[in-house]
Design a protein around this motif. Structure first.
Motif, PDB file in Angstrom:
ATOM      1  N   LYS A  19      32.141  39.379  44.391  1.00  0.00           N
ATOM      2  CA  LYS A  19      32.620  39.988  42.945  1.00  0.00           C
ATOM      3  C   LYS A  19      34.202  40.374  43.318  1.00  0.00           C
ATOM      4  CE  LYS A  19      28.092  41.731  41.168  1.00  0.00           C
ATOM      5  NZ  LYS A  19      27.563  42.655  40.399  1.00  0.00           N
ATOM      6  N   THR A  20      34.665  40.554  42.071  1.00  0.00           N
ATOM      7  CA  THR A  20      36.081  41.292  42.311  1.00  0.00           C
ATOM      8  C   THR A  20      35.959  42.511  41.638  1.00  0.00           C
ATOM      9  OG1 THR A  20      36.877  39.044  42.143  1.00  0.00           O
ATOM     10  CG2 THR A  20      38.530  40.792  41.540  1.00  0.00           C
ATOM     11  N   VAL A  34      52.440  52.428  56.309  1.00  0.00           N
ATOM     12  CA  VAL A  34      52.310  52.252  54.982  1.00  0.00           C
ATOM     13  C   VAL A  34      50.720  52.165  54.665  1.00  0.00           C
ATOM     14  CG1 VAL A  34      52.825  51.276  52.761  1.00  0.00           C
ATOM     15  CG2 VAL A  34      54.477  51.365  54.439  1.00  0.00           C
ATOM     16  N   LYS A  35      50.179  53.154  53.939  1.00  0.00           N
ATOM     17  CA  LYS A  35      48.828  53.105  53.639  1.00  0.00           C
ATOM     18  C   LYS A  35      48.509  53.193  52.255  1.00  0.00           C
ATOM     19  CE  LYS A  35      47.281  55.159  58.072  1.00  0.00           C
ATOM     20  NZ  LYS A  35      46.435  56.104  58.543  1.00  0.00           N
ATOM     21  N   SER A  36      47.385  52.850  51.780  1.00  0.00           N
ATOM     22  CA  SER A  36      46.952  52.936  50.373  1.00  0.00           C
ATOM     23  C   SER A  36      45.706  53.868  49.970  1.00  0.00           C
ATOM     24  CB  SER A  36      46.926  51.461  49.858  1.00  0.00           C
ATOM     25  OG  SER A  36      45.689  50.926  50.330  1.00  0.00           O
ATOM     26  N   LYS A  37      45.699  54.306  48.972  1.00  0.00           N
ATOM     27  CA  LYS A  37      44.344  55.219  48.494  1.00  0.00           C
ATOM     28  C   LYS A  37      44.089  55.033  47.313  1.00  0.00           C
ATOM     29  CE  LYS A  37      43.807  59.943  47.658  1.00  0.00           C
ATOM     30  NZ  LYS A  37      44.110  61.342  47.646  1.00  0.00           N
ATOM     31  N   SER A  38      42.857  54.820  47.075  1.00  0.00           N
ATOM     32  CA  SER A  38      42.170  54.382  45.946  1.00  0.00           C
ATOM     33  C   SER A  38      41.992  55.575  44.913  1.00  0.00           C
ATOM     34  CB  SER A  38      40.811  53.889  46.245  1.00  0.00           C
ATOM     35  OG  SER A  38      40.210  53.415  44.837  1.00  0.00           O
ATOM     36  N   LEU A  39      42.645  55.664  43.835  1.00  0.00           N
ATOM     37  CA  LEU A  39      42.803  56.761  43.072  1.00  0.00           C
ATOM     38  C   LEU A  39      41.449  56.679  41.847  1.00  0.00           C
ATOM     39  CD1 LEU A  39      46.330  57.071  42.111  1.00  0.00           C
ATOM     40  CD2 LEU A  39      45.212  58.276  44.061  1.00  0.00           C
ATOM     41  N   TYR A  40      41.242  55.445  41.416  1.00  0.00           N
ATOM     42  CA  TYR A  40      40.191  55.198  40.537  1.00  0.00           C
ATOM     43  C   TYR A  40      39.452  53.790  40.586  1.00  0.00           C
ATOM     44  CZ  TYR A  40      38.014  56.007  35.723  1.00  0.00           C
ATOM     45  OH  TYR A  40      37.141  55.984  34.919  1.00  0.00           O
ATOM     46  N   SER A  41      38.173  53.805  40.368  1.00  0.00           N
ATOM     47  CA  SER A  41      37.657  52.654  40.418  1.00  0.00           C
ATOM     48  C   SER A  41      37.219  52.192  38.958  1.00  0.00           C
ATOM     49  CB  SER A  41      36.656  52.604  41.402  1.00  0.00           C
ATOM     50  OG  SER A  41      35.640  51.443  41.131  1.00  0.00           O
ATOM     51  N   LEU A  42      37.535  50.828  38.502  1.00  0.00           N
ATOM     52  CA  LEU A  42      37.398  50.438  37.225  1.00  0.00           C
ATOM     53  C   LEU A  42      35.864  49.515  37.349  1.00  0.00           C
ATOM     54  CD1 LEU A  42      40.991  49.411  36.304  1.00  0.00           C
ATOM     55  CD2 LEU A  42      39.433  51.086  35.146  1.00  0.00           C
ATOM     56  N   GLY A  43      35.588  49.394  38.568  1.00  0.00           N
ATOM     57  CA  GLY A  43      34.274  48.432  38.635  1.00  0.00           C
ATOM     58  C   GLY A  43      34.570  46.993  38.892  1.00  0.00           C
ATOM     59  N   ALA A  44      33.369  46.231  38.638  1.00  0.00           N
ATOM     60  CA  ALA A  44      33.490  44.831  38.989  1.00  0.00           C
ATOM     61  C   ALA A  44      34.042  44.223  37.732  1.00  0.00           C
ATOM     62  CB  ALA A  44      31.960  44.441  39.397  1.00  0.00           C
ATOM     63  N   MET A  45      34.718  43.237  37.746  1.00  0.00           N
ATOM     64  CA  MET A  45      34.729  42.298  36.422  1.00  0.00           C
ATOM     65  C   MET A  45      33.625  41.575  36.099  1.00  0.00           C
ATOM     66  SD  MET A  45      38.114  42.040  35.633  1.00  0.00           S
ATOM     67  CE  MET A  45      37.984  40.740  34.741  1.00  0.00           C
ATOM     68  N   PRO A  46      33.329  41.130  34.928  1.00  0.00           N
ATOM     69  CA  PRO A  46      34.335  41.502  33.770  1.00  0.00           C
ATOM     70  C   PRO A  46      34.178  42.740  33.065  1.00  0.00           C
ATOM     71  CG  PRO A  46      32.566  40.007  33.000  1.00  0.00           C
ATOM     72  CD  PRO A  46      32.241  40.398  34.681  1.00  0.00           C
ATOM     73  N   GLU A  47      33.241  43.616  33.699  1.00  0.00           N
ATOM     74  CA  GLU A  47      33.031  45.074  32.971  1.00  0.00           C
ATOM     75  C   GLU A  47      34.256  45.831  33.289  1.00  0.00           C
ATOM     76  OE1 GLU A  47      30.791  43.567  35.301  1.00  0.00           O
ATOM     77  OE2 GLU A  47      29.247  42.926  34.032  1.00  0.00           O
ATOM     78  N   ALA A  48      34.770  45.632  34.180  1.00  0.00           N
ATOM     79  CA  ALA A  48      35.967  46.315  34.301  1.00  0.00           C
ATOM     80  C   ALA A  48      37.082  46.064  33.255  1.00  0.00           C
ATOM     81  CB  ALA A  48      36.856  46.172  35.749  1.00  0.00           C
ATOM     82  N   LEU A  49      37.149  45.009  32.980  1.00  0.00           N
ATOM     83  CA  LEU A  49      38.305  44.660  31.828  1.00  0.00           C
ATOM     84  C   LEU A  49      37.567  45.341  30.589  1.00  0.00           C
ATOM     85  CD1 LEU A  49      40.555  43.091  30.693  1.00  0.00           C
ATOM     86  CD2 LEU A  49      39.588  41.088  30.593  1.00  0.00           C
ATOM     87  N   GLU A  50      36.275  44.933  30.173  1.00  0.00           N
ATOM     88  CA  GLU A  50      35.853  45.770  29.137  1.00  0.00           C
ATOM     89  C   GLU A  50      35.980  47.074  29.255  1.00  0.00           C
ATOM     90  OE1 GLU A  50      34.636  44.200  26.439  1.00  0.00           O
ATOM     91  OE2 GLU A  50      35.051  42.484  27.321  1.00  0.00           O
ATOM     92  N   ARG A  51      36.031  47.832  30.237  1.00  0.00           N
ATOM     93  CA  ARG A  51      36.266  49.505  30.368  1.00  0.00           C
ATOM     94  C   ARG A  51      37.799  49.734  30.006  1.00  0.00           C
ATOM     95  NH1 ARG A  51      33.976  50.050  34.927  1.00  0.00           N
ATOM     96  NH2 ARG A  51      32.078  50.811  33.952  1.00  0.00           N
ATOM     97  N   LEU A  52      38.467  48.610  30.344  1.00  0.00           N
ATOM     98  CA  LEU A  52      40.157  49.069  30.218  1.00  0.00           C
ATOM     99  C   LEU A  52      40.316  48.718  28.616  1.00  0.00           C
ATOM    100  CD1 LEU A  52      41.835  47.070  33.270  1.00  0.00           C
ATOM    101  CD2 LEU A  52      42.043  49.632  32.336  1.00  0.00           C
ATOM    102  N   ASP A  95      45.501  37.099  39.485  1.00  0.00           N
ATOM    103  CA  ASP A  95      44.184  36.534  38.890  1.00  0.00           C
ATOM    104  C   ASP A  95      42.921  37.141  39.362  1.00  0.00           C
ATOM    105  OD1 ASP A  95      42.618  34.738  37.574  1.00  0.00           O
ATOM    106  OD2 ASP A  95      43.548  32.918  38.604  1.00  0.00           O
ATOM    107  N   VAL A  96      42.281  37.861  38.358  1.00  0.00           N
ATOM    108  CA  VAL A  96      41.208  38.357  38.762  1.00  0.00           C
ATOM    109  C   VAL A  96      39.891  37.416  38.565  1.00  0.00           C
ATOM    110  CG1 VAL A  96      41.737  40.757  38.568  1.00  0.00           C
ATOM    111  CG2 VAL A  96      40.974  39.628  36.634  1.00  0.00           C
ATOM    112  N   PHE A  97      39.912  36.337  37.957  1.00  0.00           N
ATOM    113  CA  PHE A  97      39.169  35.420  37.469  1.00  0.00           C
ATOM    114  C   PHE A  97      38.747  34.439  38.668  1.00  0.00           C
ATOM    115  CE2 PHE A  97      41.288  36.939  33.527  1.00  0.00           C
ATOM    116  CZ  PHE A  97      40.134  37.564  33.117  1.00  0.00           C
ATOM    117  N   ASN A  98      40.098  34.038  39.472  1.00  0.00           N
ATOM    118  CA  ASN A  98      39.656  33.073  40.308  1.00  0.00           C
ATOM    119  C   ASN A  98      39.770  33.531  41.736  1.00  0.00           C
ATOM    120  OD1 ASN A  98      38.755  31.025  38.587  1.00  0.00           O
ATOM    121  ND2 ASN A  98      41.042  30.889  38.159  1.00  0.00           N
ATOM    122  N   GLY A  99      39.584  34.853  41.835  1.00  0.00           N
ATOM    123  CA  GLY A  99      39.717  35.276  43.320  1.00  0.00           C
ATOM    124  C   GLY A  99      41.128  36.011  43.544  1.00  0.00           C
TER     125      GLY A  99
END
Length: 99
Positions: A19-20, A34-52, A95-99
């Motif tokens: 899943k993406t 250089v490090k990265s920190k996750s601030l907020y999770s939108l979840g898995a696609m396609p539900e993440a796009l629906e949430r947005l 591209d979140v639809f094809n990886g």
């Protein structure tokens, strides 16, 4: 001369278990690393796009955690556009639809 205003973070994707997932992340320096920190999770696609889409249509429910981090409902529009046209604002492919 003023420098370019930096964004408080960015939209990122991560693949796991076939899943993406979409996240809002922030990069920072720790010494020379250089490090990265996750601030907020939108979840898995396609539900993440629906949430947005839902957040875009209901700005009164904009997550307080994102607001405190410096994001505004305008960022939702940018993220939705990046997903729909499969390209980030800086021209990088996204591209979140094809990886």
């Amino acid at each position: 001369m003023k420098g370019k205003k930096t964004e408080p973070g960015y939209l990122a994707k991560q693949k796991a278990k076939g899943k993406t997932y979409l996240f809002i992340k922030k990069t920072y320096r720790e010494g020379k690393k250089v490090k990265s920190k996750s601030l907020y999770s939108l979840g898995a696609m396609p539900e993440a796009l629906e949430r947005l889409y839902w957040l875009r249509d209901h700005p009164d429910y904009f997550p307080k955690g994102l607001e405190k981090a410096g994001f505004t409902p305008t960022h939702i529009y940018k993220w939705v556009l990046a997903i729909e046209i499969r390209q980030k604002e800086n021209g990088a492919p996204f591209d979140v639809f094809n990886g």
